[in-house]
Design an enzyme around this catalytic site. Structure first.
Site, PDB file in Angstrom:
ATOM      1  N   HIS A 207       0.688   9.512  10.047  1.00 23.33           N
ATOM      2  CA  HIS A 207       0.139   8.226   9.810  1.00 23.33           C
ATOM      3  C   HIS A 207       1.197   7.383   8.890  1.00 23.33           C
ATOM      4  O   HIS A 207       1.580   8.021   7.968  1.00 23.33           O
ATOM      5  CB  HIS A 207      -1.159   8.597   9.186  1.00 23.33           C
ATOM      6  CG  HIS A 207      -2.138   7.225   9.259  1.00 23.33           C
ATOM      7  ND1 HIS A 207      -2.892   6.975  10.095  1.00 23.33           N
ATOM      8  CD2 HIS A 207      -2.081   6.020   8.385  1.00 23.33           C
ATOM      9  CE1 HIS A 207      -3.553   5.703  10.149  1.00 23.33           C
ATOM     10  NE2 HIS A 207      -2.997   5.212   9.032  1.00 23.33           N
TER      11      HIS A 207
ATOM     12  N   ASP B 159     -14.444   3.168   7.173  1.00 22.47           N
ATOM     13  CA  ASP B 159     -13.008   2.634   7.108  1.00 22.47           C
ATOM     14  C   ASP B 159     -12.722   1.408   7.865  1.00 22.47           C
ATOM     15  O   ASP B 159     -12.158   0.606   7.729  1.00 22.47           O
ATOM     16  CB  ASP B 159     -12.039   3.784   7.488  1.00 22.47           C
ATOM     17  CG  ASP B 159     -10.530   3.301   7.337  1.00 22.47           C
ATOM     18  OD1 ASP B 159     -10.317   2.603   6.299  1.00 22.47           O
ATOM     19  OD2 ASP B 159      -9.693   3.267   8.336  1.00 22.47           O
TER      20      ASP B 159
ATOM     21  N   ARG C  46     -10.504  -5.702   3.940  1.00 29.13           N
ATOM     22  CA  ARG C  46      -9.275  -5.448   3.003  1.00 29.13           C
ATOM     23  C   ARG C  46      -8.087  -6.379   3.458  1.00 29.13           C
ATOM     24  O   ARG C  46      -7.267  -7.068   2.907  1.00 29.13           O
ATOM     25  CB  ARG C  46      -8.549  -4.063   2.848  1.00 29.13           C
ATOM     26  CG  ARG C  46      -9.539  -3.293   1.881  1.00 29.13           C
ATOM     27  CD  ARG C  46      -8.942  -1.965   2.036  1.00 29.13           C
ATOM     28  NE  ARG C  46      -7.696  -1.667   1.726  1.00 29.13           N
ATOM     29  CZ  ARG C  46      -6.872  -0.752   2.419  1.00 29.13           C
ATOM     30  NH1 ARG C  46      -7.327   0.025   3.414  1.00 29.13           N
ATOM     31  NH2 ARG C  46      -5.507  -0.255   1.971  1.00 29.13           N
TER      32      ARG C  46
ATOM     33  N   SER D  87      -8.746   5.390   2.792  1.00 31.09           N
ATOM     34  CA  SER D  87      -8.526   4.794   4.334  1.00 31.09           C
ATOM     35  C   SER D  87      -7.906   5.755   5.155  1.00 31.09           C
ATOM     36  O   SER D  87      -8.358   5.957   6.248  1.00 31.09           O
ATOM     37  CB  SER D  87      -7.959   3.590   4.145  1.00 31.09           C
ATOM     38  OG  SER D  87      -7.454   3.284   5.576  1.00 31.09           O
TER      39      SER D  87
ATOM     40  N   LYS E 138      -9.895   8.992   7.990  1.00 32.42           N
ATOM     41  CA  LYS E 138      -9.670   8.957   9.322  1.00 32.42           C
ATOM     42  C   LYS E 138      -9.042  10.231   9.804  1.00 32.42           C
ATOM     43  O   LYS E 138      -9.525  11.152  10.784  1.00 32.42           O
ATOM     44  CB  LYS E 138      -8.460   7.864   9.814  1.00 32.42           C
ATOM     45  CG  LYS E 138      -9.207   6.511   9.800  1.00 32.42           C
ATOM     46  CD  LYS E 138      -8.194   5.383  10.447  1.00 32.42           C
ATOM     47  CE  LYS E 138      -7.035   4.952   9.673  1.00 32.42           C
ATOM     48  NZ  LYS E 138      -7.448   4.081   8.511  1.00 32.42           N
TER      49      LYS E 138
HETATM   50  N1  URA Z   1      -2.868   2.767   7.222  1.00 35.18           N
HETATM   51  C1  URA Z   1      -4.370   2.861   6.926  1.00 35.18           C
HETATM   52  O1  URA Z   1      -5.007   3.511   7.785  1.00 35.18           O
HETATM   53  N2  URA Z   1      -4.860   2.417   5.685  1.00 35.18           N
HETATM   54  C2  URA Z   1      -4.151   1.920   4.712  1.00 35.18           C
HETATM   55  O2  URA Z   1      -4.879   1.318   3.848  1.00 35.18           O
HETATM   56  C3  URA Z   1      -2.939   1.583   5.248  1.00 35.18           C
HETATM   57  C4  URA Z   1      -2.306   2.060   6.082  1.00 35.18           C
END
Ligand code: URA
Length: 430
Positions: free
Chosen positions: A82, A161, A168, A183, A187
């Site tokens: 990620h 999220d 956001r 966030s 996930k």
């Molecule tokens: N990726 C995400 O899933 N969340 C964030 O806040 C920044 C990058």
């Protein structure tokens, strides 16, 4: 406690209890707190900050707001990557099928564009028909069959999220460390991973521009992930200029497919992809070292198996395989403009954040929640840092719906670009 009191507490610099943070996560997940109150709380959290204990509690509450993927029947090591977000960073599209081709299971829950950065889900939706909203049984079946799936948060998967992320993006509350940690990891917690590689971007186009802030984000992410029982490494990668040759949704699909076809023109993109992939394979127990992992991954580009799996995924998720086989079928913007150099020299800067803003102005990103995207909009970057240019050369090709947007995009792009005098040749006779 009323949500109003919770906003006031953070506004005044108070410290939240885990129960209060559960209220935030539950309110966002179930839609019982209106967007305007959640937005006010997000701004208070950004301005006042949250300590480590609050960050962990928010992450856990957001993770608990949804279901786990339940991939217990999948025998392969489960790994994911990620990114904290960048410009031109469509690496996930190529990385997931390559990692699956190497023997990992990759249940990749991704996000949409955030601020000036692009998002994997928006890029995938540039492929006509591609479904990013999958039900749990569909994800399980696809990961078991193909070794990977690319999908987004839903009403049951990381639902808190899903709401907070979109708010956001539209309220200038992206660059808050605790919110980023919660966030991303809420996930990833749902994916029940054996290995997680975090690509923490640093440079003008990253959420945090300076190395110290990026490093502290990386440390917070790794510490919180480990606390959640996810074996994790973070890799700091450069985001001073955009990655690769394209910025925009359909354009970044093109980039990923070109890489999977073995085109090495975007060498910075390929290098980043292999570095992250190498770590995924090392941490997932497939390769002894990250270097060996990177070599294995490169071999899956060469033998075409990464591309074959990407096609399979597009087919399985109802996308147009024809557009992958013939990239001219990907969405195109209505208007285009070539931007020419007004002087000769060497490109000495191409500010990634400004290029990201240019992409938003061209229609490739959102300025407000639920804004529709122009999937064909964006920039083709023909010249990057270090390239020599002569006056009149085409530096970039911009794509947008009309001339007004092209004008706005061009102004921002030109502002991102710096051309310096080329160094004199050392050998005047040559
Ligand atoms: N990726 C995400 O899933 N969340 C964030 O806040 C920044 C990058």
């Amino acid at each position: 406690m009323l949500f109003l009191d919770l906003i006031a507490k953070k506004r005044d610099g108070g410290r939240h209890t885990p129960a209060e943070l559960e209220l935030v996560a539950r309110g966002a997940a179930k839609g019982t707190v209106p967007d305007y109150q959640l937005s006010a709380w997000l701004m208070a959290a950004l301005c006042r900050g949250m300590d480590e204990g609050e960050t962990v509690a928010l992450t856990k509450a957001m993770a608990a707001s949804g279901e786990k993927l339940g991939l217990g029947a999948v025998k392969r090591p489960k790994a994911d990557k990620h990114s904290t977000g960048g410009v031109g960073d469509g690496i996930s599209l190529a990385l997931a099928p390559l990692a699956a081709a190497c023997g990992l299971a990759v249940p990749m829950m991704s996000g949409r564009g955030l601020g000036h950065t692009g998002g994997t889900l928006d890029k995938l939706e540039a492929i006509e028909g591609f479904k990013v909203r999958l039900e749990l049984p569909e994800i399980r079946a696809q990961v078991a069959k193909l070794g990977f799936s690319l999908f987004g948060q839903t009403g049951t998967l990381a639902p808190a999220d899903r709401t907070l992320y979109a708010l956001r993006d539209a309220t200038a509350t992206v660059p808050a460390r605790p919110l980023i940690v919660a966030s991303i990891l809420s996930k990833k917690a749902a994916e029940e991973l054996d290995a997680l590689v975090l690509d923490v971007k640093v440079g003008s186009g990253a959420i945090f521009r300076d190395a110290a802030s990026a490093r502290s984000l990386a440390k917070a992410l790794v510490k919180t992930a480990k606390g959640l029982g996810i074996p994790t490494v973070a890799v700091l990668t450069a985001m001073e200029q955009p990655l690769g040759r394209y910025v925009g949704n359909a354009l970044e699909v093109r980039q990923a497919v070109e890489i999977l076809r073995g085109d090495e023109t975007a060498s910075d993109y390929l290098e980043c992809l292999l570095a992250l992939g190498g770590w995924m394979l090392k941490l997932g127990g497939i390769s002894k070292t990250p270097k060996a992992g990177a070599e294995l991954m490169r071999s899956k580009i060469k033998d075409g198996s990464g591309l074959a799996l990407f096609r399979e995924c597009v087919k399985a998720q109802a996308g147009s395989v024809a557009a992958i086989d013939d990239l001219s079928l990907l969405p195109k913007a209505k208007a285009s403009r070539s931007v020419k150099a007004t002087s000769s020299g060497v490109v000495s800067a191409l500010d990634a954040r400004k290029v990201g803003h240019a992409a938003v102005l061209l229609g490739a990103g959102r300025a407000f929640k639920d804004q529709e995207l122009d999937y064909g909009a964006g920039l083709e970057l023909l010249k990057k840092v270090g390239d020599r240019v002569a006056k009149g050369d085409t530096l970039a090709i911009l794509h947008a719906a009309d001339e007004v947007k092209l004008g706005l995009g061009e102004r921002e792009y030109r502002d991102a670009l710096k051309i310096s005098p080329a160094p004199r040749s050392r050998n005047p006779s040559s």
